[in-house]
Design a protein around this motif. Structure first.
Motif, PDB file in Angstrom:
ATOM      1  N   ASP B 105       0.821  -1.215   0.000  1.00 31.57           N
ATOM      2  CA  ASP B 105       0.000   0.000   0.000  1.00 31.57           C
ATOM      3  C   ASP B 105       0.852   1.260   0.000  1.00 31.57           C
ATOM      4  N   ILE B 106       2.018   1.200   0.650  1.00 30.67           N
ATOM      5  CA  ILE B 106       2.873   2.381   0.771  1.00 30.67           C
ATOM      6  C   ILE B 106       4.294   1.992   0.351  1.00 30.67           C
ATOM      7  N   ALA B 107       4.750   2.592  -0.735  1.00 32.77           N
ATOM      8  CA  ALA B 107       6.099   2.273  -1.223  1.00 32.77           C
ATOM      9  C   ALA B 107       6.932   3.551  -1.292  1.00 32.77           C
ATOM     10  N   LEU B 108       8.228   3.375  -1.115  1.00 33.65           N
ATOM     11  CA  LEU B 108       9.174   4.485  -1.191  1.00 33.65           C
ATOM     12  C   LEU B 108      10.046   4.323  -2.436  1.00 33.65           C
ATOM     13  N   LEU B 228       4.626   6.642  -2.416  1.00 34.48           N
ATOM     14  CA  LEU B 228       3.550   6.297  -3.345  1.00 34.48           C
ATOM     15  C   LEU B 228       2.495   5.431  -2.658  1.00 34.48           C
ATOM     16  N   VAL B 229       1.239   5.709  -2.975  1.00 31.26           N
ATOM     17  CA  VAL B 229       0.145   4.874  -2.473  1.00 31.26           C
ATOM     18  C   VAL B 229      -0.832   4.614  -3.614  1.00 31.26           C
ATOM     19  N   ARG B 230      -1.726   3.652  -3.429  1.00 32.04           N
ATOM     20  CA  ARG B 230      -2.743   3.403  -4.447  1.00 32.04           C
ATOM     21  C   ARG B 230      -3.650   4.615  -4.576  1.00 32.04           C
ATOM     22  N   GLY B 231      -4.090   4.876  -5.788  1.00 36.92           N
ATOM     23  CA  GLY B 231      -4.880   6.075  -6.059  1.00 36.92           C
ATOM     24  C   GLY B 231      -6.068   6.250  -5.122  1.00 36.92           C
ATOM     25  N   GLU B 232      -6.800   5.143  -4.874  1.00 37.41           N
ATOM     26  CA  GLU B 232      -8.031   5.294  -4.089  1.00 37.41           C
ATOM     27  C   GLU B 232      -7.759   5.557  -2.604  1.00 37.41           C
ATOM     28  N   LEU B 233      -6.504   5.328  -2.162  1.00 34.54           N
ATOM     29  CA  LEU B 233      -6.165   5.595  -0.759  1.00 34.54           C
ATOM     30  C   LEU B 233      -5.594   6.997  -0.566  1.00 34.54           C
ATOM     31  N   ALA B 234      -5.291   7.668  -1.694  1.00 34.14           N
ATOM     32  CA  ALA B 234      -4.463   8.869  -1.619  1.00 34.14           C
ATOM     33  C   ALA B 234      -5.053   9.966  -0.746  1.00 34.14           C
ATOM     34  N   ARG B 235      -6.364  10.140  -0.812  1.00 30.27           N
ATOM     35  CA  ARG B 235      -6.962  11.246  -0.051  1.00 30.27           C
ATOM     36  C   ARG B 235      -7.016  10.975   1.449  1.00 30.27           C
ATOM     37  N   ASN B 236      -6.709   9.745   1.854  1.00 24.67           N
ATOM     38  CA  ASN B 236      -6.560   9.479   3.297  1.00 24.67           C
ATOM     39  C   ASN B 236      -5.288  10.123   3.835  1.00 24.67           C
ATOM     40  N   ARG B 238      -3.665  13.039   2.168  1.00 24.22           N
ATOM     41  CA  ARG B 238      -3.612  14.485   1.975  1.00 24.22           C
ATOM     42  C   ARG B 238      -4.704  14.904   0.990  1.00 24.22           C
ATOM     43  N   PRO B 239      -5.113  16.155   1.049  1.00 28.34           N
ATOM     44  CA  PRO B 239      -6.196  16.589   0.150  1.00 28.34           C
ATOM     45  C   PRO B 239      -5.739  16.799  -1.285  1.00 28.34           C
ATOM     46  N   ASP B 240      -4.433  16.936  -1.490  1.00 29.92           N
ATOM     47  CA  ASP B 240      -3.946  17.314  -2.822  1.00 29.92           C
ATOM     48  C   ASP B 240      -2.885  16.345  -3.352  1.00 29.92           C
ATOM     49  N   PRO B 241      -3.214  15.053  -3.396  1.00 33.26           N
ATOM     50  CA  PRO B 241      -2.219  14.117  -3.944  1.00 33.26           C
ATOM     51  C   PRO B 241      -1.969  14.399  -5.426  1.00 33.26           C
ATOM     52  N   VAL B 242      -0.827  13.946  -5.899  1.00 32.58           N
ATOM     53  CA  VAL B 242      -0.485  14.106  -7.325  1.00 32.58           C
ATOM     54  C   VAL B 242      -0.498  12.717  -7.956  1.00 32.58           C
ATOM     55  N   TYR B 243      -1.275  12.579  -9.019  1.00 35.87           N
ATOM     56  CA  TYR B 243      -1.506  11.257  -9.608  1.00 35.87           C
ATOM     57  C   TYR B 243      -0.563  10.985 -10.780  1.00 35.87           C
ATOM     58  N   ILE B 244      -0.152   9.748 -10.874  1.00 32.92           N
ATOM     59  CA  ILE B 244       0.692   9.333 -11.991  1.00 32.92           C
ATOM     60  C   ILE B 244      -0.204   9.034 -13.191  1.00 32.92           C
TER      61      ILE B 244
END
Lengths: 137, 400
Positions: B105-108, B228-236, B238-244
């Motif tokens: 879920d969370i990668a560096l 990096l996190v999965r897109g659907e988890l991103a808003r958990n 921060r409000p302004d994630p940046v999508y690949i």
């Protein structure tokens, strides 16, 4: 301080005829007997059709400068004595391009599409390098 | 084949100051970049589930274990990788694929390089850098041939192709470097934070004619990191994630060294990676749809040709675009807003993530005096190798 000598090309079974010819003042390149394309640098098989039916043919030794750079800085080596010198890609009349030096004129006189012809410079007893000079008008 | 678009989001990024970081070890820089990224994402390093660590040269062989020690990772998987100058971009790509697959879920993704105390000053001989001896005794094309030498040949043939005199060509290239330095003065973390003039570029000592000292980027110390996190988890997070939106790499078969009629005025790998990235992101007209780009200006001519290979302009169109200011900070399509390799610096294994760091901050509206108005899609172009044999990554990121 010891500075590196100029590198001497390693000679192997499929490049030997090229160096042997150069030593005799001849520029030869390869041609594929199957697809008829000219080949440079020397290969064991044709890079276009993989045929191994390759023959050596005499190049006209004439061509034009495709691109070049003037070396005005270098790490310590035997090349320092030659600076400034021209490293160029010359396109032979046969269509192949070879990396080489343009000599026999001031570096500033070299330009793209300039007609040049081969000359030979002895590097060691074994190795003679084909280089190019401007064609006299 | 599925697209990566919007499946993965960046929720935290970090970047050290680039430069001569005599007082920081490789590990110090990794910690600085990764901790900034974790803080930005609101996680602790212990939350990281897997790591892709890019380095090109530093401490090679640089196995994964020292990184686990440095970050006090609890027996997590770490992969160290190298892909020439595109190393950090590829670390991001690998981490993104792992997240997209659901494997974690969370990668560096982290890239780091410590060069200034190593004596390293750029690509060494091709044989060393590119392993060409493995395929051919390459004495006929490029033995002992340096990167400035290769790119100088590109410049000379480009000038000739488009009818530019050497003076006109050098002037065109100088303006690119002046732009990047001007932008870079606005980047607190940049290596060479000062403006330069066209006259300084033209009068600098020649390295490989027509390229002078100020047509060439240097190398630096530095590190950059992304969480990096999965897109659907991103808003958990921060409000302004940046999508690949796209992750593409094109590796050329060294055609330039092999093809006896090779064209030196373009880099096919850039064109191919760009076209593939546009297809993946659904971009039809790059010039209109890409808001900004960070590109691999290792030499002035490289950036000029990138404009054309990435279809920001037509073939031969670079000069008129430069005159029109298209790629200036306030232009239609700003390029190298943070100063690029030339001014921000080039710690090889960190550069790709530094590019994405700038796009990420721009998209979040946090680029300060460099801020681009209403940024949409941002593109990062990262080139390893030389004309004729290159490894190119093109990454596109954007808001949801």
């Amino acid at each position: 301080m010891n500075t590196p000598e100029k590198p001497v090309p390693p000679v192997n079974s499929w490049t030997a005829p090229y160096w042997e010819a150069a030593r005799k003042g001849k520029l030869i390149i390869q041609k594929c007997r199957d697809c008829q394309k000219y080949i440079f640098y020397p290969r064991m098989s044709c890079p276009f059709c993989f045929s191994d039916r390759i023959e050596w043919v005499q190049s006209s030794g004439r061509g034009t400068v495709y691109t070049y750079t003037i070396v005005r800085n270098n790490a310590p080596s035997a090349f320092l004595a030659d600076m400034p010198y021209v490293v160029a890609v010359v396109r032979l009349e046969e269509g192949v391009q070879m990396m080489t030096n343009v000599v026999g004129c001031a570096p500033e006189e070299v330009h793209c599409d300039m007609p040049v012809e081969v000359i030979f410079e002895k590097l060691t007893e074994e190795i003679t390098l084909p280089k190019f000079k401007p064609v006299k008008k | 084949m599925e697209s990566i678009k919007d499946k993965v989001a960046i929720v935290g990024m970090g970047c050290t100051k680039f430069g001569e970081n005599w007082d920081l070890s490789l590990n110090d820089m990794v910690i600085e970049a990764v901790y900034e990224a974790c803080e930005d994402a609101g996680i602790s390093p212990g939350d990281i589930q897997a790591v892709w660590f890019g380095s090109y040269w530093s401490g090679v062989p640089a196995p994964s274990q020292p990184l686990a020690t440095t970050l006090k990772l609890d027996y997590k998987p770490v992969t160290r990788l190298e892909n020439m100058c595109a190393t950090a971009s590829d670390a991001l790509r690998q981490a993104a694929y792992a997240v997209a697959s659901g494997a974690c879920d969370i990668a560096l993704a982290v890239g780091a390089e410590k060069l200034k105390d190593s004596g390293y000053s750029g690509l060494p001989t091709d044989e060393l850098a590119m392993g060409l001896t493995s395929t051919a005794l390459n004495t006929f094309r490029s033995r002992m041939f340096t990167a400035p030498g290769h790119f100088a040949m590109m410049a000379t043939s480009y000038f000739n192709r488009y009818g530019l005199s050497p003076e006109e060509g050098r002037m065109m290239l100088a303006k690119i470097m002046v732009k990047n330095h001007k932008n870079g003065t606005l980047s607190p973390k940049a290596h060479f934070r000062r403006e330069i003039t066209v006259e300084q570029v033209l009068n600098a000592p020649i390295i490989a004619w027509p390229l002078g000292l100020l047509d060439c980027c240097g190398v630096s110390d530095g590190a950059a990191a992304a969480i990096l996190v999965r897109g659907e988890l991103a808003r958990n997070f921060r409000p302004d994630p940046v999508y690949i939106k796209a992750l593409q790499v094109a590796v050329g078969p060294q055609e330039g060294y092999m093809n006896p009629r090779h064209d030196w005025t373009m880099v096919k790998e850039t064109y191919r990676a760009g076209a593939a990235a546009y297809a993946e992101a659904g971009v039809k007209n790059p010039r209109e749809e890409i808001s900004m780009a960070e590109v691999h200006d290792c030499f002035s001519i490289t950036e000029a040709v990138i404009y054309e290979d990435l279809q920001f302009t037509r073939r031969g169109g670079a000069r008129e675009e430069i005159e029109a200011g298209t790629f200036e900070l306030n232009g239609k399509l700003p390029v190298n807003m943070d100063g690029g390799l030339k001014c921000f610096g080039h710690p090889i294994g960190a550069t790709g993530l530094r590019m994405v760091y700038e796009l990420y901050k721009q998209i979040q509206g946090k680029a300060g005096p460099r801020q681009v108005k209403n940024p949409g899609l941002g593109l990062a172009h990262n080139l390893g190798g030389t004309p004729g044999g290159a490894t190119v990554s093109v990454i596109i990121v954007g808001p949801k």
